[in-house]
Design a protein around this motif. Structure first.
Motif: not given
Ligand SMILES: Cc1ncc(COP(=O)(O)O)c(C=O)c1O
Length: 398
Positions: A266-286
């Motif tokens: 159906l789709h990949s884990d939705n909660l994981s996707q939201y968490v990673v998206s928020r993490y990327l928005a709030e942190n300097d991944i580089q």
């Protein structure tokens, strides 16, 4: 019950890799066998904060069914990261998957019929070989040198197999060899395969983890016909446990991929996707990636120095500019499955080269992982490995 398994399922009970990894879990054994990123740098606190915020603000949506192609915001973030690597794309060209492993499986499912010829580097990632075999692919290995797949060998393979349907490549810090293909080869590879209407599956889970040398463009950067399918994941530069990867491809491929992904999970884990998206928005991944690179550089250098000082004559290793692996070559008279058994007695483990080969095995080879042991542990492990190698080579050369 006697099950009548499909032809996709290996018909014998051999699980060479499983038994190797099992032998390596003894707590007395230092394992350089697995392909694990270092948990020392997992951003646990930051991911917890992101998860708390998702539960507080988006709980009901994140816990609901989602879209097969993935969470729109994460697809936009992935598209932005991918553009920075030199690939023109938008969120519409991105499908979120349950890790690169699933991406490989989906591409196999979409493109490979039993008997289709698939070209792969020789050696290559062993799990891809298993996936492709499960779809009935006829695997053809293409020779490499220190700079990845050799273009003369590729041309020869294409001449001998004009019906080839797919080529699988890991151009950055290849698993298992740690080798990287220079831009010129990538461009040439893309041109040769586009001319013949052959699809390239570019597997790039390690690309961001470069600690020396210059970034090379993805093969997809050189794609003018849409024949390159690019894939990567968060496993090696964030965390593997959330199981998130992605595919970037031509709209004609994406159109068929989405329903196949939907029929898989159906789709990949939705909660994981939201968490990673928020993490990327709030942190300097580089900044985070830079820390990983600094740590792995130190560990790789320690391992290479120890090998250079202690390995018997005739034993060489690759010199990776990133990623997580060293490829070691002993004389071809060394059977590294037997050497592995000897090493277990010395309490150190690696992965013998054999399972990485699509066909005929180049003897004397094995893979070492340097990301998941600190420098002190690496020194002890290489001491043990070299003791075992010295003893083994003395007895086998008698
Ligand atoms: C070349 C290659 N492709 C794919 C994978 C699978 O990674 P993921 O965690 O994204 O499924 C690995 C993992 O070791 C790998 O080395």
């Amino acid at each position: 019950m006697k099950f009548n398994f499909s032809k996709r399922v290996p018909q014998n009970d051999d699980d060479a890799v499983g038994s190797i990894l099992k032998a390596a879990v003894d707590p007395k054994v230092i394992s350089l066998a697995g392909g694990l990123p270092s948990p020392d740098l997992f951003p646990v606190k930051e991911l917890k904060k992101a998860a708390d915020e998702v539960f507080d603000n988006d709980g009901k949506t994140a816990l609901q069914y989602g879209m097969a192609a993935g969470y729109e915001k994460l697809r936009e973030q992935v598209a932005e990261m991918t553009r920075k690597r030199g690939i023109e794309c938008s969120a519409d060209d991105v499908v979120i998957t349950t890790g690169t492993e699933q991406s490989i499986d989906l591409v196999g499912k979409l493109l490979v019929n039993p008997g289709d010829t698939v070209l792969v580097e020789k050696p290559t990632y062993l799990c891809t070989l298993d996936v492709l075999r499960s779809y009935g692919a006829k695997l053809v290995g293409v020779d490499m040198d220190e700079h990845g797949m050799r273009m003369d060998a590729l041309k020869k393979a294409l001449d001998e197999h004009p019906d080839a349907k797919l080529l699988y490549t890991i151009p950055n810090f290849q698993n298992p060899t740690g080798r990287t293909m220079p831009n010129a080869r990538r461009e040439e590879m893309e041109k040769m395969l586009a001319e013949r209407n052959i699809v390239i599956l570019e597997d790039d889970p390690y690309g961001k983890v470069r600690y020396s040398g210059k970034d090379q463009y993805p093969v997809k950067h050189f794609d003018h016909t849409g024949n390159v399918i690019y894939q990567s994941s968060f496993s090696k530069f964030l965390v593997p446990g959330l199981r998130l990867g992605w595919i970037v491809a031509d709209p004609a491929f994406i159109k068929r991929l989405v329903p196949m992904k939907q029929s898989t999970d159906l789709h990949s884990d939705n909660l994981s996707q939201y968490v990673v998206s928020r993490y990327l928005a709030e942190n300097d991944i580089q900044k985070h990636v830079d820390q990983i690179c600094a740590l792995y550089k130190k560990r790789a250098e320690t391992m290479m120095k120890e090998l250079d000082e202690k390995a018997p004559k005739g034993v060489t290793h690759s010199n990776p500019e990133g990623g997580m692996f060293l490829w070691v070559k002993a004389p071809e008279s060394v059977n590294t499955v037997d050497l592995f058994k000897e090493c277990i007695k010395h309490h150190v483990a690696f992965v013998p080269g054999a399972p990485f080969y699509p066909g005929k095995v180049t003897q004397g080879t094995f893979r070492l992982n340097f990301s998941n042991a600190d420098s002190k542990t690496i020194k002890i492990a290489i001491d043990r490995l070299c003791d075992a190698l010295n003893e083994f080579m003395k007895t086998t050369s008698k």
